[in-house]
Motif scaffolding. Sequence first.
Motif, mmCIF file in Angstrom:
data_model
loop_
_atom_site.group_PDB
_atom_site.id
_atom_site.type_symbol
_atom_site.label_atom_id
_atom_site.label_comp_id
_atom_site.label_asym_id
_atom_site.label_seq_id
_atom_site.Cartn_x
_atom_site.Cartn_y
_atom_site.Cartn_z
ATOM 1 N N VAL A 1 -3.900 2.242 14.187
ATOM 2 C CA VAL A 1 -2.946 1.365 13.515
ATOM 3 C C VAL A 1 -2.475 0.272 14.477
ATOM 4 O O VAL A 1 -2.407 -0.909 14.125
ATOM 5 C CB VAL A 1 -1.748 2.183 12.960
ATOM 6 C CG1 VAL A 1 -0.646 1.275 12.443
ATOM 7 C CG2 VAL A 1 -2.233 3.130 11.864
ATOM 8 N N VAL B 1 2.427 -7.546 4.529
ATOM 9 C CA VAL B 1 1.840 -6.293 4.042
ATOM 10 C C VAL B 1 2.871 -5.176 4.226
ATOM 11 O O VAL B 1 3.392 -4.985 5.320
ATOM 12 C CB VAL B 1 0.533 -5.934 4.795
ATOM 13 C CG1 VAL B 1 -0.059 -4.629 4.253
ATOM 14 C CG2 VAL B 1 -0.495 -7.067 4.680
ATOM 15 N N LEU C 1 3.764 4.983 5.613
ATOM 16 C CA LEU C 1 2.675 5.181 6.587
ATOM 17 C C LEU C 1 3.110 6.131 7.707
ATOM 18 O O LEU C 1 2.297 6.894 8.245
ATOM 19 C CB LEU C 1 2.233 3.823 7.161
ATOM 20 C CG LEU C 1 1.219 3.835 8.310
ATOM 21 C CD1 LEU C 1 -0.060 4.581 7.937
ATOM 22 C CD2 LEU C 1 0.856 2.416 8.750
ATOM 23 N N PHE D 1 1.199 5.099 0.679
ATOM 24 C CA PHE D 1 0.532 6.171 1.421
ATOM 25 C C PHE D 1 0.900 7.565 0.933
ATOM 26 O O PHE D 1 0.195 8.527 1.199
ATOM 27 C CB PHE D 1 0.822 6.056 2.924
ATOM 28 C CG PHE D 1 -0.010 4.999 3.595
ATOM 29 C CD1 PHE D 1 0.420 3.684 3.653
ATOM 30 C CD2 PHE D 1 -1.256 5.308 4.121
ATOM 31 C CE1 PHE D 1 -0.362 2.704 4.239
ATOM 32 C CE2 PHE D 1 -2.047 4.334 4.722
ATOM 33 C CZ PHE D 1 -1.596 3.033 4.781
ATOM 34 N N ALA E 1 -5.041 -1.125 3.578
ATOM 35 C CA ALA E 1 -3.956 -1.795 4.306
ATOM 36 C C ALA E 1 -4.540 -2.667 5.415
ATOM 37 O O ALA E 1 -4.166 -3.827 5.587
ATOM 38 C CB ALA E 1 -3.003 -0.757 4.897
ATOM 39 N N LYS E 2 -5.478 -2.095 6.147
ATOM 40 C CA LYS E 2 -6.135 -2.789 7.262
ATOM 41 C C LYS E 2 -6.795 -4.088 6.789
ATOM 42 O O LYS E 2 -6.648 -5.134 7.417
ATOM 43 C CB LYS E 2 -7.197 -1.837 7.831
ATOM 44 C CG LYS E 2 -7.958 -2.337 9.022
ATOM 45 C CD LYS E 2 -8.869 -1.209 9.495
ATOM 46 C CE LYS E 2 -9.976 -1.708 10.388
ATOM 47 N NZ LYS E 2 -10.836 -0.568 10.836
ATOM 48 N N CYS F 1 3.341 -1.286 4.282
ATOM 49 C CA CYS F 1 2.649 0.007 4.360
ATOM 50 C C CYS F 1 3.702 1.080 4.106
ATOM 51 O O CYS F 1 4.336 1.585 5.045
ATOM 52 C CB CYS F 1 2.020 0.201 5.736
ATOM 53 S SG CYS F 1 0.782 -1.040 6.142
ATOM 54 N N ASP F 2 3.876 1.420 2.832
ATOM 55 C CA ASP F 2 4.979 2.301 2.463
ATOM 56 C C ASP F 2 4.676 3.755 2.784
ATOM 57 O O ASP F 2 3.701 4.310 2.308
ATOM 58 C CB ASP F 2 5.290 2.128 0.969
ATOM 59 C CG ASP F 2 6.595 2.815 0.608
ATOM 60 O OD1 ASP F 2 7.582 2.641 1.340
ATOM 61 O OD2 ASP F 2 6.621 3.557 -0.394
ATOM 62 N N VAL G 1 4.261 -7.369 8.934
ATOM 63 C CA VAL G 1 3.831 -6.043 8.480
ATOM 64 C C VAL G 1 5.044 -5.114 8.505
ATOM 65 O O VAL G 1 5.753 -5.030 9.510
ATOM 66 C CB VAL G 1 2.708 -5.467 9.377
ATOM 67 C CG1 VAL G 1 2.303 -4.070 8.898
ATOM 68 C CG2 VAL G 1 1.497 -6.391 9.382
ATOM 69 N N TRP H 1 -5.433 3.549 4.292
ATOM 70 C CA TRP H 1 -5.380 2.744 5.512
ATOM 71 C C TRP H 1 -6.445 1.653 5.519
ATOM 72 O O TRP H 1 -6.207 0.531 5.963
ATOM 73 C CB TRP H 1 -5.487 3.624 6.766
ATOM 74 C CG TRP H 1 -5.631 2.807 8.012
ATOM 75 C CD1 TRP H 1 -6.686 2.780 8.855
ATOM 76 C CD2 TRP H 1 -4.678 1.846 8.521
ATOM 77 N NE1 TRP H 1 -6.472 1.876 9.868
ATOM 78 C CE2 TRP H 1 -5.249 1.291 9.686
ATOM 79 C CE3 TRP H 1 -3.426 1.402 8.100
ATOM 80 C CZ2 TRP H 1 -4.608 0.307 10.446
ATOM 81 C CZ3 TRP H 1 -2.779 0.421 8.849
ATOM 82 C CH2 TRP H 1 -3.365 -0.102 10.006
ATOM 83 N N ILE I 1 6.407 -1.238 7.963
ATOM 84 C CA ILE I 1 5.967 0.162 7.933
ATOM 85 C C ILE I 1 7.195 1.043 7.721
ATOM 86 O O ILE I 1 8.176 0.921 8.454
ATOM 87 C CB ILE I 1 5.253 0.521 9.259
ATOM 88 C CG1 ILE I 1 3.974 -0.316 9.383
ATOM 89 C CG2 ILE I 1 4.949 2.022 9.338
ATOM 90 C CD1 ILE I 1 3.290 -0.227 10.734
ATOM 91 N N VAL J 1 0.839 -1.201 0.000
ATOM 92 C CA VAL J 1 0.000 0.000 0.000
ATOM 93 C C VAL J 1 0.875 1.253 0.000
ATOM 94 O O VAL J 1 1.770 1.399 0.826
ATOM 95 C CB VAL J 1 -0.937 0.031 1.234
ATOM 96 C CG1 VAL J 1 -1.843 1.259 1.185
ATOM 97 C CG2 VAL J 1 -1.769 -1.240 1.299
#
Lengths: 212, 212
Positions: free
Chosen positions: A159, A140, A145, A78, A128-129, A142-143, A172, A125, A174, A76
């Motif tokens: 989060v 996952v 974030l 962001f 991502a969630k 989360c780029d 995950v 989000w 982040i 994902v």
Amino acid sequence: MTEKTDKTIGMSEEELNARHAEKMKKIKAARDKMQATKTDEKGLVIVNTGKGKGKSTAGFGMVFRALGHGMKIGVVQFVKGSWDTGERWVLEKFPDQVTISALGEGFTWETQDRARDIQMAKDAWEQAKAMILDDSYDMVLCDELNIVLRYDYLPVSEVIDVLKAKAPMKHVIITGRNAKDELIEVADLVTEMEMIKHPFRSGVKAQKGIEF
Amino acid sequence: MTEKTDKTIGMSEEELNARHAEKMKKIKAARDKMQATKTDEKGLVIVNTGKGKGKSTAGFGMVFRALGHGMKIGVVQFVKGSWDTGERWVLEKFPDQVTISALGEGFTWETQDRARDIQMAKDAWEQAKAMILDDSYDMVLCDELNIVLRYDYLPVSEVIDVLKAKAPMKHVIITGRNAKDELIEVADLVTEMEMIKHPFRSGVKAQKGIEF
């Protein structure tokens, strides 16, 4: 041929080799001992932060590595423009394993429209969630974030609640500078990338394959 | 919904939005100004060092990004076992663009045989050198070369001579902890990965997709 340190000057090659074998044996023994105490396997919450380069790049590197292990991965974005066409091109070669959620949008320095940015952050989000809570995903990313959290576009508590609810084996990742303390607290692996030297300082512009 | 800082408590959403737009405008102006001064394009010598995670992973991330730009890339493994089957699996999907020189060997903690390790390091370096000096390559990743230099298996001066002789547009990435000062001196971009928190400390073992 080998450069010698103060300690080893005067030693013959044979002495150096013997000294080395002894030293390596000790290091190996220490490593083996350490590895033997590590028995748990679990999904990790990984945070790459700091002002240096390589936060997202290392995140993508992990994604590519996981691909080779047959994992299913969600990615994902962001922050708009933080992504490279190069990375996307490679990720798109693995459609069965990678789901990209870029929205084409997300937070950007260009808009100066806070209300819109907050909405984009929330939308990203939600995606991502969904992937973090979907058991079919192994990892996952989360780029960037952290940027969104830093601007309080999204409450960090939300989060963290989701990270706590994830399946035990899920990883995950982040990324982004200025990771919040609360996030570092719940993370398993936190790395700070520090910039020691940067070409921008000497007038070199951003270029493909390196910066984007 | 947005968490507020001390400064912004009491502001309405409209005030927050206006304040934000103003701030972002300033940031954007500063960024645009900075970018405008950057006009050179050149191949970079990139060093990822430090005790933290992500040095090699960020190097591989750059390789994958460069792949997407159609670049031709050489990858040389200097330390045995530092590589993941996952990374190799993905790299091997791009045989026209990537040359892997792993030798299946290289420096290792397992052998305790210094003479052999030196020979392996020299062999790996010969391959890296050939690719750095071959104009058909756009990028060369020397993974864990710093380890070999640190043990003086290879004189750093020899590496620096080759870096100075490379084609101007070629990128060379060197990873591994304890980068030598002389190498940092000639590098364009140096990042230190610092470990803030590590799962090994809490008894979690190395696992696929993350550590290897």
